[in-house]
Design a protein around this motif. Structure first.
Motif, PDB file in Angstrom:
ATOM      1  N   ALA A 219       0.844  -1.213   0.000  1.00  0.00           N
ATOM      2  CA  ALA A 219       0.000   0.000   0.000  1.00  0.00           C
ATOM      3  C   ALA A 219       0.873   1.255   0.000  1.00  0.00           C
ATOM      4  N   GLU A 220       1.903   1.241   0.828  1.00  0.00           N
ATOM      5  CA  GLU A 220       2.818   2.391   0.876  1.00  0.00           C
ATOM      6  C   GLU A 220       3.441   2.637  -0.497  1.00  0.00           C
ATOM      7  N   GLY A 221       3.885   1.545  -1.130  1.00  0.00           N
ATOM      8  CA  GLY A 221       4.550   1.658  -2.437  1.00  0.00           C
ATOM      9  C   GLY A 221       3.669   2.340  -3.461  1.00  0.00           C
ATOM     10  N   GLU A 222       2.387   1.932  -3.486  1.00  0.00           N
ATOM     11  CA  GLU A 222       1.445   2.520  -4.454  1.00  0.00           C
ATOM     12  C   GLU A 222       1.274   4.019  -4.161  1.00  0.00           C
ATOM     13  N   MET A 223       1.074   4.358  -2.884  1.00  0.00           N
ATOM     14  CA  MET A 223       0.839   5.770  -2.529  1.00  0.00           C
ATOM     15  C   MET A 223       2.102   6.598  -2.748  1.00  0.00           C
ATOM     16  N   PHE A 224       3.227   6.028  -2.430  1.00  0.00           N
ATOM     17  CA  PHE A 224       4.504   6.732  -2.561  1.00  0.00           C
ATOM     18  C   PHE A 224       4.744   7.080  -4.032  1.00  0.00           C
ATOM     19  N   ARG A 225       4.468   6.122  -4.905  1.00  0.00           N
ATOM     20  CA  ARG A 225       4.705   6.345  -6.347  1.00  0.00           C
ATOM     21  C   ARG A 225       3.825   7.476  -6.866  1.00  0.00           C
ATOM     22  N   ILE A 226       2.581   7.501  -6.412  1.00  0.00           N
ATOM     23  CA  ILE A 226       1.660   8.559  -6.861  1.00  0.00           C
ATOM     24  C   ILE A 226       2.144   9.903  -6.321  1.00  0.00           C
ATOM     25  N   ALA A 227       2.531   9.904  -5.037  1.00  0.00           N
ATOM     26  CA  ALA A 227       2.981  11.154  -4.404  1.00  0.00           C
ATOM     27  C   ALA A 227       4.244  11.698  -5.071  1.00  0.00           C
ATOM     28  N   LEU A 228       5.099  10.795  -5.530  1.00  0.00           N
ATOM     29  CA  LEU A 228       6.352  11.235  -6.161  1.00  0.00           C
ATOM     30  C   LEU A 228       6.110  12.191  -7.328  1.00  0.00           C
ATOM     31  N   ALA A 229       5.025  11.933  -8.040  1.00  0.00           N
ATOM     32  CA  ALA A 229       4.742  12.752  -9.233  1.00  0.00           C
ATOM     33  C   ALA A 229       4.016  14.054  -8.877  1.00  0.00           C
ATOM     34  N   SER A 230       3.655  14.238  -7.610  1.00  0.00           N
ATOM     35  CA  SER A 230       2.845  15.409  -7.236  1.00  0.00           C
ATOM     36  C   SER A 230       3.669  16.692  -7.299  1.00  0.00           C
ATOM     37  N   ASP A 231       2.964  17.811  -7.449  1.00  0.00           N
ATOM     38  CA  ASP A 231       3.643  19.107  -7.503  1.00  0.00           C
ATOM     39  C   ASP A 231       4.387  19.380  -6.197  1.00  0.00           C
ATOM     40  N   GLU A 232       3.753  18.981  -5.068  1.00  0.00           N
ATOM     41  CA  GLU A 232       4.374  19.225  -3.750  1.00  0.00           C
ATOM     42  C   GLU A 232       5.765  18.576  -3.687  1.00  0.00           C
ATOM     43  N   THR A 233       5.798  17.307  -4.087  1.00  0.00           N
ATOM     44  CA  THR A 233       7.057  16.567  -3.968  1.00  0.00           C
ATOM     45  C   THR A 233       8.081  17.038  -4.989  1.00  0.00           C
ATOM     46  N   GLN A 234       7.642  17.193  -6.227  1.00  0.00           N
ATOM     47  CA  GLN A 234       8.592  17.651  -7.256  1.00  0.00           C
ATOM     48  C   GLN A 234       9.137  19.027  -6.877  1.00  0.00           C
ATOM     49  N   GLY A 235       8.263  19.877  -6.317  1.00  0.00           N
ATOM     50  CA  GLY A 235       8.685  21.224  -5.895  1.00  0.00           C
ATOM     51  C   GLY A 235       9.728  21.144  -4.781  1.00  0.00           C
ATOM     52  N   ALA A 236       9.495  20.242  -3.808  1.00  0.00           N
ATOM     53  CA  ALA A 236      10.443  20.094  -2.687  1.00  0.00           C
ATOM     54  C   ALA A 236      11.786  19.580  -3.198  1.00  0.00           C
ATOM     55  N   PHE A 237      11.746  18.651  -4.133  1.00  0.00           N
ATOM     56  CA  PHE A 237      12.998  18.116  -4.695  1.00  0.00           C
ATOM     57  C   PHE A 237      13.748  19.198  -5.477  1.00  0.00           C
ATOM     58  N   MET A 238      12.995  19.966  -6.282  1.00  0.00           N
ATOM     59  CA  MET A 238      13.625  21.041  -7.077  1.00  0.00           C
ATOM     60  C   MET A 238      14.312  22.035  -6.131  1.00  0.00           C
ATOM     61  N   LYS A 239      13.586  22.331  -5.024  1.00  0.00           N
ATOM     62  CA  LYS A 239      14.114  23.299  -4.062  1.00  0.00           C
ATOM     63  C   LYS A 239      15.436  22.783  -3.478  1.00  0.00           C
ATOM     64  N   PHE A 240      15.473  21.507  -3.126  1.00  0.00           N
ATOM     65  CA  PHE A 240      16.702  20.947  -2.552  1.00  0.00           C
ATOM     66  C   PHE A 240      17.836  20.990  -3.585  1.00  0.00           C
ATOM     67  N   MET A 241      17.541  20.540  -4.805  1.00  0.00           N
ATOM     68  CA  MET A 241      18.611  20.463  -5.802  1.00  0.00           C
ATOM     69  C   MET A 241      19.119  21.860  -6.135  1.00  0.00           C
ATOM     70  N   SER A 242      18.198  22.835  -6.267  1.00  0.00           N
ATOM     71  CA  SER A 242      18.697  24.163  -6.646  1.00  0.00           C
ATOM     72  C   SER A 242      19.459  24.806  -5.489  1.00  0.00           C
ATOM     73  N   SER A 243      19.069  24.511  -4.231  1.00  0.00           N
ATOM     74  CA  SER A 243      19.828  25.073  -3.106  1.00  0.00           C
ATOM     75  C   SER A 243      21.250  24.503  -3.104  1.00  0.00           C
ATOM     76  N   ARG A 244      21.416  23.224  -3.461  1.00  0.00           N
ATOM     77  CA  ARG A 244      22.742  22.621  -3.472  1.00  0.00           C
ATOM     78  C   ARG A 244      23.543  23.131  -4.682  1.00  0.00           C
ATOM     79  N   MET A 245      22.857  23.386  -5.806  1.00  0.00           N
ATOM     80  CA  MET A 245      23.588  23.869  -6.989  1.00  0.00           C
ATOM     81  C   MET A 245      24.159  25.258  -6.762  1.00  0.00           C
ATOM     82  N   LYS A 246      23.361  26.093  -6.021  1.00  0.00           N
ATOM     83  CA  LYS A 246      23.846  27.452  -5.730  1.00  0.00           C
ATOM     84  C   LYS A 246      25.073  27.382  -4.820  1.00  0.00           C
ATOM     85  N   GLY A 247      25.196  26.219  -4.123  1.00  0.00           N
ATOM     86  CA  GLY A 247      26.372  25.954  -3.303  1.00  0.00           C
ATOM     87  C   GLY A 247      26.395  26.718  -2.025  1.00  0.00           C
TER      88      GLY A 247
END
Ligand code: COA
Length: 247
Positions: A219-247
């Motif tokens: 059940a977790e796997g199914e929900m996790f996969r759906i959540a991964l594609a959500s704007d909330e999650t993609q936004g949080a990931f983008m935020k982390f990656m861009s903060s690390r790129m700025k160094g």
């Protein structure tokens, strides 16, 4: 150099997450190697137990975020093979953690039989904060370990906790200056015990919850996969990656 170091010491298999420049963030290819190693060790009479640890300054920063952004995760992705191998592993699994133990770096410990941590370890399961849901069976294993109220507090706020709290919660066996050395020493002691009794005892200890955990993991796997594609999650990931790129 492989991102998973595999070393056999007498009858103990030692797996080391070895991507220190990325805080041992785990990629799909690392999950594949981990799953293969565990499955092979399960059927190898010469291996009595397994120690897992991390190289460098952290145990692991959890799932590799770039992988999550770039690869489609399906129920047959290596991460799920790893989780199944972990859940089904019949021999003692001993973890040594230090630095950061993020996401799966904490949830995988709930499948381990013994865990030793360095004093500097920070445990975190920031799934909700990232728009995700708990994984690796932690939504049943964590409340079973610490009670519903404490599990809710930690999951819903996404707060991290240190080694002292992990010890008080029963997530770890002890705090050690050198947790890997301690884990290898204990693994050696267990490796000398009668092997069938060890296997049967682990199976009995897990028997009350094995199927329930498997169902929750699905059940977790199914929900996790759906959540991964959500704007909330993609936004949080983008935020982390861009903060690390700025160094
Ligand atoms: N996925 C991919 N790369 C990661 C990563 C992850 N989960 N965690 C860390 N890294 C990378 C960083 O991008 C950085 O790479 P760079 O040197 O090429 O920029 C490198 O590892 C070191 O990480 P950094 O963040 O600089 O180390 P830190 O000591 O300041 O912080 C953490 C360590 C673990 C607290 C921080 O890296 C972090 O929060 N990581 C993300 C954890 C996470 O959300 N995991 C997913 C859970 S589902």
């Amino acid at each position: 150099m492989s991102e998973i170091l595999i070393e056999q010491i007498d009858q103990v298999l030692h797996l080391t997450l070895n991507r220190p420049e990325k805080k041992n963030a785990i990629t799909q290819s690392m999950y594949r190697l981990l799953a293969d190693s565990l499955n092979q060790a399960a059927g190898d009479f010469g291996i009595r137990d397994v120690v897992i640890s991390g190289a460098g300054k952290a145990f692991t920063a959890g799932n590799d975020i770039m992988d999550f952004m770039n690869e489609e995760i399906t129920m047959s992705s290596p991460v799920f093979h790893f989780l199944k191998a972990l859940h089904d592993f019949p021999k003692p699994l001993i973890a040594a953690v230090h630095g950061n133990a993020v996401g799966i770096g904490t949830t995988m410990l709930m499948h381990c039989d013994l865990v030793y941590a360095a004093d500097d370890t920070t445990f975190s399961m920031p799934f909700v904060t990232l728009g995700l849901v708990p994984e690796a069976g932690s939504s049943i294993l964590f409340p079973k370990l610490v009670g519903h109220a404490k599990a809710s507090e930690i999951f819903l706020t996404g707060r991290s906790f240190g080694a002292d709290e992990a010890l008080a919660l029963g997530l770890i066996n002890g705090i050690e200056d050198d947790p890997t050395r301690k884990a290898l020493e204990i693994a050696e002691v267990i490796a000398l015990q009668p092997p069938t009794a060890v296997l049967n005892t682990k199976a009995l200890l897990k028997s009350g919850s094995h199927i329930a955990v498997e169902n929750v993991m699905q059940a977790e796997g199914e929900m996790f996969r759906i959540a991964l594609a959500s704007d909330e999650t993609q936004g949080a990931f983008m935020k982390f990656m861009s903060s690390r790129m700025k160094g």
